[in-house]
Design a protein around this motif. Structure first.
Motif, mmCIF file in Angstrom:
data_model
loop_
_atom_site.group_PDB
_atom_site.id
_atom_site.type_symbol
_atom_site.label_atom_id
_atom_site.label_comp_id
_atom_site.label_asym_id
_atom_site.label_seq_id
_atom_site.Cartn_x
_atom_site.Cartn_y
_atom_site.Cartn_z
ATOM 1 N N ILE A 12 0.843 -1.190 0.000
ATOM 2 C CA ILE A 12 0.000 0.000 0.000
ATOM 3 C C ILE A 12 0.882 1.245 0.000
ATOM 4 O O ILE A 12 1.689 1.440 0.910
ATOM 5 C CB ILE A 12 -0.925 0.014 1.243
ATOM 6 N N PRO A 13 0.751 2.110 -1.003
ATOM 7 C CA PRO A 13 1.558 3.333 -1.048
ATOM 8 C C PRO A 13 1.235 4.263 0.126
ATOM 9 O O PRO A 13 0.100 4.301 0.611
ATOM 10 C CB PRO A 13 1.165 3.999 -2.372
ATOM 11 N N GLU A 14 2.228 4.998 0.562
ATOM 12 C CA GLU A 14 2.082 5.864 1.726
ATOM 13 C C GLU A 14 0.958 6.876 1.567
ATOM 14 O O GLU A 14 0.284 7.215 2.536
ATOM 15 C CB GLU A 14 3.402 6.580 2.002
ATOM 16 N N ASN A 15 0.694 7.361 0.368
ATOM 17 C CA ASN A 15 -0.359 8.362 0.186
ATOM 18 C C ASN A 15 -1.763 7.794 0.409
ATOM 19 O O ASN A 15 -2.726 8.550 0.447
ATOM 20 C CB ASN A 15 -0.255 9.031 -1.187
ATOM 21 N N HIS A 115 -1.229 -9.112 12.378
ATOM 22 C CA HIS A 115 -0.697 -8.780 11.051
ATOM 23 C C HIS A 115 0.833 -8.833 11.077
ATOM 24 O O HIS A 115 1.500 -7.810 10.925
ATOM 25 C CB HIS A 115 -1.194 -7.391 10.633
ATOM 26 N N PRO A 116 1.392 -10.014 11.256
ATOM 27 C CA PRO A 116 2.841 -10.136 11.448
ATOM 28 C C PRO A 116 3.676 -9.729 10.235
ATOM 29 O O PRO A 116 4.846 -9.359 10.405
ATOM 30 C CB PRO A 116 3.036 -11.615 11.776
ATOM 31 N N ASP A 117 3.097 -9.756 9.050
ATOM 32 C CA ASP A 117 3.870 -9.425 7.851
ATOM 33 C C ASP A 117 3.719 -7.967 7.417
ATOM 34 O O ASP A 117 4.349 -7.544 6.447
ATOM 35 C CB ASP A 117 3.481 -10.355 6.695
ATOM 36 N N TYR A 118 2.888 -7.216 8.112
ATOM 37 C CA TYR A 118 2.756 -5.796 7.798
ATOM 38 C C TYR A 118 4.028 -5.071 8.236
ATOM 39 O O TYR A 118 4.797 -5.586 9.044
ATOM 40 C CB TYR A 118 1.559 -5.192 8.519
ATOM 41 N N VAL A 119 4.230 -3.891 7.725
ATOM 42 C CA VAL A 119 5.380 -3.085 8.096
ATOM 43 C C VAL A 119 4.910 -1.944 9.013
ATOM 44 O O VAL A 119 3.803 -1.447 8.868
ATOM 45 C CB VAL A 119 6.123 -2.534 6.841
ATOM 46 N N VAL A 120 5.778 -1.580 9.940
ATOM 47 C CA VAL A 120 5.452 -0.529 10.900
ATOM 48 C C VAL A 120 6.235 0.729 10.510
ATOM 49 O O VAL A 120 7.447 0.673 10.326
ATOM 50 C CB VAL A 120 5.820 -0.977 12.337
ATOM 51 N N ARG A 121 5.508 1.835 10.378
ATOM 52 C CA ARG A 121 6.127 3.099 9.968
ATOM 53 C C ARG A 121 5.674 4.224 10.887
ATOM 54 O O ARG A 121 4.481 4.351 11.163
ATOM 55 C CB ARG A 121 5.747 3.473 8.530
ATOM 56 N N GLU A 122 6.617 5.016 11.334
ATOM 57 C CA GLU A 122 6.301 6.190 12.148
ATOM 58 C C GLU A 122 6.489 7.415 11.261
ATOM 59 O O GLU A 122 7.526 7.579 10.640
ATOM 60 C CB GLU A 122 7.219 6.259 13.370
ATOM 61 N N ARG A 123 5.465 8.273 11.174
ATOM 62 C CA ARG A 123 5.490 9.414 10.259
ATOM 63 C C ARG A 123 4.972 10.682 10.922
ATOM 64 O O ARG A 123 4.028 11.292 10.476
ATOM 65 C CB ARG A 123 4.618 9.112 9.024
ATOM 66 N N SER A 124 5.605 11.101 12.022
ATOM 67 C CA SER A 124 5.144 12.350 12.640
ATOM 68 C C SER A 124 5.987 13.518 12.187
ATOM 69 O O SER A 124 6.915 13.394 11.454
ATOM 70 C CB SER A 124 5.160 12.260 14.148
#
Length: 124
Positions: A12-15, A115-124
């Motif tokens: 899934i693209p970030e936008n 959701h073990p295969d999802y990626v974790v992203r911090e975007r503050s």
């Protein structure tokens, strides 16, 4: 200011991350917590911007699990005294608390386990 944490599918693209949860199309989930608890998160090595960002759901669930085990061993009143945010006069502020941060970590961990295969992203 707050931590903006996304646990999302890799494709899934970030936008598209900000569109919210759609039960028919689970692309991921958004979690938000105040920077006021940054010292608490840092002390237990679960600071979203440095300890969780870029990891998989599986990795984050494990990291958070270890942190929660250590947190649960501490007297809650001591954690509150040390980490609950205060203003310049030493008065407690109305936003963010150790109790809320623990519940937030539990929610993030639960979602990451699911959701073990999802990626974790911090975007503050």
């Amino acid at each position: 200011m707050s931590y903006d944490l996304y646990v999302v599918r890799r494709d899934i693209p970030e936008n598209f991350w900000d569109y919210g949860y759609d039960p028919d199309y689970d692309y991921g989930c958004y979690f938000n917590y105040t920077y006021n608890l940054g010292p608490f998160f840092a002390a237990y090595h679960v600071r979203p911007s440095t300890d969780l960002d870029g990891k998989t759901g599986r990795e984050c669930a494990e990291i958070i699990g270890h942190a929660l085990m250590r947190i649960y061993l501490q007297p809650l009143h001591e954690l509150r005294s040390e980490y609950n945010p205060r203003d310049e006069n030493g008065e407690l502020v109305d936003w963010g608390s150790v109790d809320g941060a623990i519940k937030w970590l539990e929610r993030v961990q639960d979602y990451c386990r699911e959701h073990p295969d999802y990626v974790v992203r911090e975007r503050s």
